[in-house]
Design a protein around this motif. Structure first.
Motif, PDB file in Angstrom:
ATOM      1  N   LYS A  28      55.860 -10.910 -23.344  1.00 23.88           N
ATOM      2  CA  LYS A  28      54.916 -10.426 -24.142  1.00 23.88           C
ATOM      3  C   LYS A  28      54.151 -11.294 -24.250  1.00 23.88           C
ATOM      4  O   LYS A  28      52.917 -11.676 -24.011  1.00 23.88           O
ATOM      5  CB  LYS A  28      55.107  -9.481 -24.684  1.00 23.88           C
ATOM      6  N   SER A  29      54.533 -12.682 -25.019  1.00 19.25           N
ATOM      7  CA  SER A  29      53.860 -13.284 -25.908  1.00 19.25           C
ATOM      8  C   SER A  29      53.130 -14.299 -24.703  1.00 19.25           C
ATOM      9  O   SER A  29      52.262 -15.181 -24.533  1.00 19.25           O
ATOM     10  CB  SER A  29      54.931 -14.373 -27.227  1.00 19.25           C
ATOM     11  N   LYS A  79      53.508 -17.166 -30.044  1.00 15.14           N
ATOM     12  CA  LYS A  79      54.624 -17.666 -30.118  1.00 15.14           C
ATOM     13  C   LYS A  79      55.650 -16.876 -29.345  1.00 15.14           C
ATOM     14  O   LYS A  79      55.522 -15.608 -28.984  1.00 15.14           O
ATOM     15  CB  LYS A  79      55.219 -17.318 -31.861  1.00 15.14           C
TER      16      LYS A  79
HETATM   17 MG   LIG Z   1      56.791 -12.664 -28.374  1.00 18.02          MG
END
Ligand SMILES: [Mg+2]
Ligand SMILES: Nc1nc2c(ncn2[C@@H]2O[C@H](COP(=O)(O)OP(=O)(O)O)[C@@H](O)[C@H]2O)c(=O)[nH]1
Length: 207
Positions: free
Chosen positions: A36-37, A51
């Protein structure tokens, strides 16, 4: 869409402190470690914005990123963290469900699915919950660079089939890689299109 600016706005543990719902907003969610990040950073072409690879399951924060001074990416805490206790899981459910259910400016939930895996129960359950609530969502298959496109297509077909057990129509989906930027233009175009029709929803100001 060209991303000209992307800035971190706030991290929230309380739904009551979110920014006013006056801009279109897209929530990104999936199992911990789904990418996801990395995907958020890839979409906005800014490496350190979200992050990557933090200890999963620890913080329950809703992060708002403001894109082109016009719309929000919302980074939601990952679900399905194996070592979370029952109480933690229940807390997560309540927090996220409240946000998704109540957020007036939420346009679409981007449900991230690891393209290397067979359909996972937790992902299907989450899609079903979104469906029950009548929330619009799309599937974003991640990490497609890690295997052949044949394998990716097979897993997508299986996921679609599993979704069709409860839905009349399979949701729209995107195939992505944060390494190769696969899917970037398609997702940004999809968001751009929805943004064009956005009207500020009626909401109760919290003074
Ligand atoms: Mg993440
Ligand atoms: N090869 C490849 N690795 C990825 C991709 N997306 C994420 N990763 C890796 O998967 C791990 C988890 O990614 P991260 O973005 O931190 O996942 P999050 O927990 O869902 O935010 C990291 O080691 C990333 O480098 C991708 O598209 N391709």
């Amino acid at each position: 869409m060209i991303v000209k600016s992307a800035e971190f706005i706030c991290s929230n543990t309380q739904i009551s402190k979110l920014p006013p719902p006056v801009k279109p907003e897209y929530a990104f969610i999936g199992r911990s470690n789904v990418g996801k990040s990395s995907l958020i950073n890839m979409l906005v072409a800014k490496k350190g914005l979200a992050k990557t690879s933090q200890t999963p399951g620890k913080t329950q924060l809703i992060n708002h990123f403001y894109i082109n001074e016009n719309w929000y990416i919302v980074d939601l805490p990952g679900y399905g963290y194996a070592r979370a206790s029952k109480t933690e899981k229940a807390k997560w459910d309540k927090f996220i469900h409240t946000y998704l259910d109540k957020r007036e400016s939420l346009q679409c939930v981007m449900v991230l699915i690891d393209s290397r895996l067979e359909p996972q129960k937790i992902d299907l359950e989450f899609c079903n919950w979104l469906g029950e609530k009548g929330l619009s969502f799309v599937l974003v298959f991640t990490k497609a660079d890690k295997q052949s496109s044949i394998k990716t297509d097979q897993n997508i077909a299986k996921f679609k089939k599993a979704v069709l057990a409860t839905f009349e129509e399979a949701p729209r989906y995107f195939v992505t890689s944060s390494e190769t930027q696969l899917g970037r233009d398609e997702i940004l175009a999809f968001i751009d299109n929805i943004n064009k029709d956005f009207v500020i929803p009626h909401f109760e100001p919290r003074d």
